[in-house]
Design a protein around this motif. Structure first.
Motif, PDB file in Angstrom:
ATOM      1  N   UNK A 131       0.835  -1.199   0.000  1.00 27.50           N
ATOM      2  CA  UNK A 131       0.000   0.000   0.000  1.00 27.50           C
ATOM      3  C   UNK A 131       0.870   1.250   0.000  1.00 27.50           C
ATOM      4  N   UNK A 132       1.798   1.327   0.934  1.00 28.36           N
ATOM      5  CA  UNK A 132       2.626   2.519   1.030  1.00 28.36           C
ATOM      6  C   UNK A 132       3.452   2.729  -0.232  1.00 28.36           C
ATOM      7  N   UNK A 133       4.059   1.673  -0.733  1.00 29.37           N
ATOM      8  CA  UNK A 133       4.888   1.791  -1.938  1.00 29.37           C
ATOM      9  C   UNK A 133       4.107   2.275  -3.138  1.00 29.37           C
ATOM     10  N   UNK A 157      -1.026   3.585  -7.669  1.00 30.47           N
ATOM     11  CA  UNK A 157      -2.420   3.238  -7.370  1.00 30.47           C
ATOM     12  C   UNK A 157      -2.972   4.296  -6.427  1.00 30.47           C
ATOM     13  N   UNK A 158      -4.296   4.332  -6.322  1.00 24.71           N
ATOM     14  CA  UNK A 158      -4.944   5.274  -5.420  1.00 24.71           C
ATOM     15  C   UNK A 158      -5.398   4.603  -4.137  1.00 24.71           C
ATOM     16  N   UNK A 187      -8.223   4.706  -2.833  1.00 14.75           N
ATOM     17  CA  UNK A 187      -9.536   4.104  -3.019  1.00 14.75           C
ATOM     18  C   UNK A 187      -9.458   2.669  -3.539  1.00 14.75           C
ATOM     19  N   UNK A 188      -8.422   2.352  -4.307  1.00 13.36           N
ATOM     20  CA  UNK A 188      -8.287   0.987  -4.833  1.00 13.36           C
ATOM     21  C   UNK A 188      -8.011  -0.014  -3.709  1.00 13.36           C
ATOM     22  N   UNK A 189      -7.199   0.390  -2.752  1.00 11.77           N
ATOM     23  CA  UNK A 189      -6.915  -0.486  -1.618  1.00 11.77           C
ATOM     24  C   UNK A 189      -8.117  -0.564  -0.676  1.00 11.77           C
ATOM     25  N   UNK A 190      -8.779   0.578  -0.476  1.00 11.05           N
ATOM     26  CA  UNK A 190      -9.980   0.585   0.371  1.00 11.05           C
ATOM     27  C   UNK A 190     -11.074  -0.293  -0.233  1.00 11.05           C
ATOM     28  N   UNK A 191     -11.173  -0.278  -1.555  1.00  8.90           N
ATOM     29  CA  UNK A 191     -12.158  -1.131  -2.233  1.00  8.90           C
ATOM     30  C   UNK A 191     -11.820  -2.608  -2.028  1.00  8.90           C
ATOM     31  N   UNK A 192     -10.531  -2.941  -2.120  1.00 11.61           N
ATOM     32  CA  UNK A 192     -10.126  -4.329  -1.900  1.00 11.61           C
ATOM     33  C   UNK A 192     -10.465  -4.770  -0.480  1.00 11.61           C
ATOM     34  N   UNK A 193     -10.240  -3.900   0.490  1.00 10.88           N
ATOM     35  CA  UNK A 193     -10.578  -4.229   1.877  1.00 10.88           C
ATOM     36  C   UNK A 193     -12.087  -4.407   2.029  1.00 10.88           C
ATOM     37  N   UNK A 194     -12.852  -3.555   1.363  1.00 10.36           N
ATOM     38  CA  UNK A 194     -14.312  -3.633   1.450  1.00 10.36           C
ATOM     39  C   UNK A 194     -14.837  -4.958   0.897  1.00 10.36           C
TER      40      UNK A 194
END
Length: 157
Positions: free
Chosen positions: A125-127, A134-135, A137-144
């Motif tokens: 995520x940090x990298x 990536x944004x 929101x893309x990681x938040x969507x994956x978590x969701x």
């Protein structure tokens, strides 16, 4: 008021992890050990392990780093972090003022300003955020999309 968290000018590629729960030192050591990620992703992390932050909220920790304009995401270790699978909170530092308009801000925050992730996923995520690959929101969507609402890394999918 919490002490200000200082980072160097060249620290945009160093993940910032702040501990706010001090109930389980063994669990905390597990979290820190797992920050190393995997063979695809490793992370340099500035770990703030200062009891002055004990019991702090995400907003209070954000206020302690508000002067850091290069910080894209903040990782917070709260009470839920101290239980397997040790999910940290990833918090976007994006403000409405940093966006072109309300529509852009709404799009970036469509899955919220925070999500949970495993310590091993911090590097990914940090990298990706540091190099704007990536944004948030893309990681938040994956978590969701995860049954426990935790991003575990795209390689883990």
């Amino acid at each position: 008021m919490l002490p200000t968290i200082e980072r160097g000018e060249d620290d945009e590629f160093i993940a910032l992890v702040v501990r706010v729960d001090y109930t389980d030192d063994a669990a905390w050591r597990t979290v820190v050990d797992r920050l190393d990620g995997d063979e695809d992703w490793t992370v340099d992390a500035q770990v703030v392990d200062d009891p002055a932050y004990a019991g702090s909220t995400v907003d209070e920790v954000l206020a302690a780093v508000s002067g850091d304009k290069m910080l894209r995401v903040l990782f917070v270790a709260d009470a839920a972090t101290m239980r397997d699978p040790y999910p940290l909170i990833a918090v976007s530092t994006l403000t409405r003022e940093a966006c072109l308009d309300e529509e852009q801000f709404a799009e970036e925050m469509r899955f919220g300003r925070e999500f949970r992730l495993t310590p091993a996923a911090v590097a990914e995520v940090h990298g990706n955020l540091a190099i704007a690959n990536m944004g948030f929101d893309e990681f938040a969507e994956a978590a969701a999309g995860d049954p426990e609402r935790i991003h575990r890394g795209f390689a883990a999918d």
